[in-house]
Structures are given as structure tokens and as C-alpha cells.
Design a protein around this motif. Structure first.
Motif, PDB file in Angstrom:
ATOM      1  N   LYS A 146      96.085  61.323 106.278  1.00 41.43           N
ATOM      2  CA  LYS A 146      95.455  60.254 107.032  1.00 41.43           C
ATOM      3  C   LYS A 146      94.467  59.553 106.116  1.00 41.43           C
ATOM      4  N   ASN A 147      94.078  58.332 106.459  1.00 40.51           N
ATOM      5  CA  ASN A 147      93.064  57.686 105.632  1.00 40.51           C
ATOM      6  C   ASN A 147      91.718  58.369 105.841  1.00 40.51           C
ATOM      7  N   SER A 148      90.771  58.081 104.974  1.00 42.19           N
ATOM      8  CA  SER A 148      89.520  58.840 104.939  1.00 42.19           C
ATOM      9  C   SER A 148      88.632  58.648 106.157  1.00 42.19           C
ATOM     10  N   SER A 149      88.934  57.670 107.004  1.00 42.56           N
ATOM     11  CA  SER A 149      88.118  57.452 108.199  1.00 42.56           C
ATOM     12  C   SER A 149      88.528  58.365 109.352  1.00 42.56           C
ATOM     13  N   PHE A 150      89.657  59.073 109.205  1.00 42.31           N
ATOM     14  CA  PHE A 150      90.142  59.977 110.237  1.00 42.31           C
ATOM     15  C   PHE A 150      89.667  61.398 109.959  1.00 42.31           C
TER      16      PHE A 150
END
Length: 228
Positions: A151-155
Motif C-alpha cells: 500500500k502507499n505510505s499513507s495507509f
């Protein structure tokens, strides 16, 4: 609201009157109910894996990956593609996954999962799959070594768990266990899945690439899984 009603708004009936669900839209509760998974918490990675000390070279390379992540993270959100290319790929290479006996596939479609008592099929596409290429296995049923969902780092890294469990589910028809990891680039949540009635998945302690000791254990775990 049951699962059929929940997904009918964006999944239509097939001609055989079954629903087709996208694994990306399943919650952990959905996966546990549809695929009958049972969760267990395991506070000790070494109860399942033997972790070897890293060489000086491996620690130097790991330090570079760790520092690179910090620099990208400080600049803003890191995309899934960047996580795969800049961090997962070097970690897997350092752990020994880039070997002629291992095949790495990207964006691999899973075989449809049929949930008969729900009149439901589940489809999906896994991010990264490592498969053994030993001669006796590649001809018949490939042996899955590691399934990775990013997942991208904001998840939160755990948000990839429902997809990971779904993608690894079919492998348990042909092997007793399989390893998986879901990550947002910083946190790495390893999961050990086992055949059974019901099938079981064990959640291991989460590892953080930005912390020195944790990142060392992270690479040790990747290496140990690769050597299984």
C-alpha cells in the motif's frame, strides 16, 4: 446488510447467477466469513523461523535502504510503485530471492475463488509473488514461497491484510502453509497461513524499516523465508 447486498451496487450478476467480488473491496470481516479464516496472534517470530546474523555487507546495504526510505518519507507520501521498486525489490534481492530457482511475478491474477454457499466468486490481482522453480514442482503445482501486498505510505500496513489472505487462500489447496507480508513501506506485517479446518493465519510482530534493530530483523525474516 449481508455481503450480497453490500456488493450488489457495484458488482452485477453473472449469467450463472453468482456474484463476482473484487478482493480489493473486501474487509477483514468479509474474508473471515467467506473463507472461514481464523486469526491467531504470535508474539515471537523465532517460534516459526530461524534468524541468522547479517554480514557486514548486508548491514551496509540495509542501512542505505533505510536511509533512502527516510528521505522519501520526509518528502511526502510514497506511492505503491515507489515502495515496490525502491524498497521491496532491494530487500528481496539482498535476502536472496533473485535466484534462478525462484520466480518472481508482478500483478498476478489469482485463480477465481468460488464460495459455493454464498453463490459468490472472488477475483483479484496480487502485487508480488515468489514461487519455487524446483523441477518437480514447476511442472505440476507451483510452490508459493511468499505473497506480498503493498500500500502507499499513507495507509496502515494492516489495510492490505484482507487482500493478502484472499490471494494466498488458493495456495493452501496444494501446500500446508505459505508466508505473506503486507507493507506500506515503513511497517511490515508478516503473516503465516496454514491449511486447516478452518484455515489459520498467524499475525507476527510488526517490523519497522526506519528503526535499526527492527530493520535488521526484517531482513533476517526475508532471508529465512527465502531459504525455506
Amino acid at each position: 446488510m449481508n455481503i450480497k447486498t453490500k456488493f450488489f451496487t457495484y458488482h452485477c450478476f453473472n449469467s450463472d447467477n453468482t456474484y463476482t467480488l473484487d478482493a480489493r473491496n473486501l474487509s477483514l470481516e468479509d474474508v473471515q466469513r467467506l473463507l472461514k479464516f481464523e486469526e491467531q496472534l504470535n508474539g515471537s517470530i523465532t517460534s516459526l523461523l530461524c534468524l541468522e546474523s547479517l554480514t557486514d555487507f548486508e548491514q551496509q546495504e540495509l542501512s542505505q535502504i533505510r536511509n533512502l526510505f527516510r528521505s522519501y518519507y520526509a518528502a511526502g507520501k510514497i506511492s505503491e510503485g515507489q515502495i515496490k521498486f525502491l524498497f521491496l525489490a532491494p530487500l528481496m534481492k539482498l535476502a536472496g530471492f533473485y535466484h534462478f530457482n525462484i520466480k518472481i511475478t508482478l500483478e498476478e491474477n489469482i485463480a477465481d475463488i468460488s464460495v459455493e454457499d454464498e453463490d459468490t466468486n472472488i477475483k483479484g490481482r496480487m502485487d508480488i509473488l515468489a514461487v519455487s522453480k524446483t523441477q518437480e514442482r514447476i511442472v505440476t503445482t507451483p510452490f508459493w514461497i511468499l505473497v506480498i501486498e503493498s500500500k502507499n505510505s499513507s495507509f496502515n500496513a494492516l489495510e492490505g491484510l484482507p487482500q493478502l489472505l484472499t490471494y494466498a487462500y488458493k495456495s493452501l489447496e496444494n501446500q500446508t502453509s505459505v508466508w505473506g507480508v503486507t507493507t506500506n513501506g515503513m511497517d511490515y506485517q508478516f503473516v503465516y497461513l496454514q491449511q486447516g479446518n478452518p484455515p489459520i493465519y498467524q499475525l507476527l510482530p510488526k517490523l519497522d524499516i526506519t528503526r535499526s534493530e527492527s530493520s535488521i530483523e526484517l531482513l533476517q525474516v526475508f532471508k529465512s523465508i527465502c531459504q525455506l
